[in-house]
Design an enzyme around this catalytic site. Structure first.
Site, PDB file in Angstrom:
ATOM      1  N   PRO A 141     -44.694  26.017  36.675  1.00 17.72           N
ATOM      2  CA  PRO A 141     -43.307  26.057  37.366  1.00 17.72           C
ATOM      3  C   PRO A 141     -42.421  25.975  36.310  1.00 17.72           C
ATOM      4  O   PRO A 141     -42.527  25.481  35.187  1.00 17.72           O
ATOM      5  CB  PRO A 141     -43.370  24.890  38.340  1.00 17.72           C
ATOM      6  CG  PRO A 141     -44.410  24.152  37.612  1.00 17.72           C
ATOM      7  CD  PRO A 141     -45.422  24.795  37.004  1.00 17.72           C
ATOM      8  N   GLU A 142     -41.250  26.612  36.307  1.00 15.06           N
ATOM      9  CA  GLU A 142     -39.963  26.725  35.595  1.00 15.06           C
ATOM     10  C   GLU A 142     -38.938  26.054  36.045  1.00 15.06           C
ATOM     11  O   GLU A 142     -39.114  25.455  37.200  1.00 15.06           O
ATOM     12  CB  GLU A 142     -39.609  28.293  35.376  1.00 15.06           C
ATOM     13  CG  GLU A 142     -40.637  29.207  34.893  1.00 15.06           C
ATOM     14  CD  GLU A 142     -40.280  30.517  34.447  1.00 15.06           C
ATOM     15  OE1 GLU A 142     -39.321  30.693  34.214  1.00 15.06           O
ATOM     16  OE2 GLU A 142     -41.200  31.356  34.477  1.00 15.06           O
TER      17      GLU A 142
ATOM     18  N   LYS B 243     -38.502  19.912  32.595  1.00 11.48           N
ATOM     19  CA  LYS B 243     -39.909  19.645  33.461  1.00 11.48           C
ATOM     20  C   LYS B 243     -40.256  18.202  33.668  1.00 11.48           C
ATOM     21  O   LYS B 243     -41.207  18.119  34.275  1.00 11.48           O
ATOM     22  CB  LYS B 243     -40.939  20.485  32.849  1.00 11.48           C
ATOM     23  CG  LYS B 243     -40.520  21.788  32.739  1.00 11.48           C
ATOM     24  CD  LYS B 243     -41.678  22.931  32.017  1.00 11.48           C
ATOM     25  CE  LYS B 243     -41.218  24.368  32.037  1.00 11.48           C
ATOM     26  NZ  LYS B 243     -41.974  25.331  31.368  1.00 11.48           N
TER      27      LYS B 243
ATOM     28  N   GLN C 221     -46.929  18.737  33.197  1.00 13.69           N
ATOM     29  CA  GLN C 221     -47.864  19.839  32.241  1.00 13.69           C
ATOM     30  C   GLN C 221     -48.366  21.040  33.118  1.00 13.69           C
ATOM     31  O   GLN C 221     -47.707  21.439  33.592  1.00 13.69           O
ATOM     32  CB  GLN C 221     -48.949  18.765  31.644  1.00 13.69           C
ATOM     33  CG  GLN C 221     -48.473  17.520  31.141  1.00 13.69           C
ATOM     34  CD  GLN C 221     -47.787  17.775  29.879  1.00 13.69           C
ATOM     35  OE1 GLN C 221     -47.593  18.790  29.263  1.00 13.69           O
ATOM     36  NE2 GLN C 221     -47.608  16.553  29.003  1.00 13.69           N
TER      37      GLN C 221
ATOM     38  N   ASN D 231     -41.120  31.931  31.500  1.00 18.50           N
ATOM     39  CA  ASN D 231     -41.436  33.258  31.293  1.00 18.50           C
ATOM     40  C   ASN D 231     -40.789  34.316  32.188  1.00 18.50           C
ATOM     41  O   ASN D 231     -40.262  35.303  31.816  1.00 18.50           O
ATOM     42  CB  ASN D 231     -42.950  33.136  31.487  1.00 18.50           C
ATOM     43  CG  ASN D 231     -43.614  34.523  30.388  1.00 18.50           C
ATOM     44  OD1 ASN D 231     -43.055  34.529  29.463  1.00 18.50           O
ATOM     45  ND2 ASN D 231     -44.533  35.175  30.985  1.00 18.50           N
TER      46      ASN D 231
ATOM     47  N   ARG E 136     -47.481  36.180  26.073  1.00 19.45           N
ATOM     48  CA  ARG E 136     -46.976  36.202  27.610  1.00 19.45           C
ATOM     49  C   ARG E 136     -45.985  37.429  27.574  1.00 19.45           C
ATOM     50  O   ARG E 136     -45.193  37.772  27.098  1.00 19.45           O
ATOM     51  CB  ARG E 136     -46.147  34.673  27.594  1.00 19.45           C
ATOM     52  CG  ARG E 136     -47.008  33.530  27.187  1.00 19.45           C
ATOM     53  CD  ARG E 136     -46.168  32.226  27.507  1.00 19.45           C
ATOM     54  NE  ARG E 136     -46.083  32.087  28.812  1.00 19.45           N
ATOM     55  CZ  ARG E 136     -45.145  30.956  29.407  1.00 19.45           C
ATOM     56  NH1 ARG E 136     -44.329  30.322  28.487  1.00 19.45           N
ATOM     57  NH2 ARG E 136     -44.990  30.895  30.506  1.00 19.45           N
TER      58      ARG E 136
END
Ligand SMILES: [Zn+2]
Length: 272
Positions: free
Chosen positions: A2-3, A53, A69, A169, A262
């Site tokens: 997750p972003e 995060k 994580q 990403n 990526r």
């Protein structure tokens, strides 16, 4: 993984379920907190916030810190619902008269005092959190002038949480497209107008992703693409996962690249 927008949405969900309600039971098996949260029973949750995060749950002067994580996940259920039986270990459980909030699998969990939060090694090094709706373009623009970032390439820099927290990403590709800059350029080579555009794009795109549940294009574009049968993962973005398709702005073919293993997609015409 997750972003920022997804973590902030999870925080909003936990906030709605927990803040202002009295905890009736507290459980979980993480060694850093087992038994140490017993004093929370009978107390109200004061605040829930995300910092990049990390999730922070405040009760009085104490703060439960967790970082998901790769595998960690928070769930929110009605208090009466039986917890899911899945292959994840229950780390923390917070239950009030309405809801049960559970943290699964996360290994990075700790209990600290409120004054310790800003000095925590993960939090202390974060740049402005662009997924936080309170973060402004002015704040981000000022951060873009810091000397330590000027020699770095934009593609790597945008995934560095010390530069802009909350960017992952898909946001990297989308922010660079919106700013109109080529991912291979170095920050220090951007002129003032390009840095303005980068700061504006970082805030606008990330806030939009938060408000529109991961969709970075406007709602009309998204609906049109979905109507044409385009998969959600491509319909929701300008360039990310749209390689081989025409750019929404100039019709050039969106190109696929990889940086650090990526995905990084871009428009060769709009981004210079
Ligand atoms: Zn284009």
């Amino acid at each position: 993984m997750p972003e920022g927008p997804e973590i902030h949405r999870a925080a909003a969900q936990l906030r709605k379920a927990l803040v202002g309600r009295t905890l009736l039971s507290v459980g979980g098996e993480h060694p850093a907190t087992a038994g140490r949260l017993d004093g929370w029973v009978g107390r109200e949750v004061d605040a829930v916030e995300a910092r990049s995060k990390a999730m922070l749950i405040h009760v009085g002067e104490q703060v439960l810190y967790s970082h998901n994580q790769l595998y960690g996940r928070w769930t929110v259920n009605r208090a009466t619902t039986t917890p899911r039986n899945w292959k994840r270990s229950l780390r923390v459980e917070l239950v009030n008269d309405q809801h049960a909030c559970r943290l699964w699998s996360a290994s990075d969990v700790m209990l600290m005092d409120a004054w310790e939060v800003n000095g925590h090694p993960y939090i202390a090094q974060l740049g402005p959190d662009v997924a936080d709706l309170r973060t402004t373009v002015v704040e981000v623009r000022a951060h873009l002038e810091e000397a330590r970032f000027q020699r770095r390439g934009l593609a790597g820099l945008l995934l560095d949480q010390r530069f802009l927290a909350g960017v992952g990403n898909y946001l990297r590709s989308e922010i660079l497209f919106e700013a109109g800059v080529d991912p291979s350029r170095r920050l220090g080579h951007l002129n003032a107008a390009e840095k303005d555009a980068l700061a504006e794009a970082a805030v606008a795109i990330t806030h939009r992703a938060y408000l529109q549940k991961g969709v970075t294009v406007d709602q009309d574009t998204y609906d049109t693409m979905r109507g044409l049968g385009v998969a959600r993962r491509s319909a929701r973005h300008f360039v990310f996962h749209r390689d081989g398709m025409p750019c929404h702005r100039c019709q050039s073919t969106v190109v696929h690249g990889r940086v650090g293993g990526r995905r990084l997609d871009a428009c060769p015409t709009c981004q210079t």
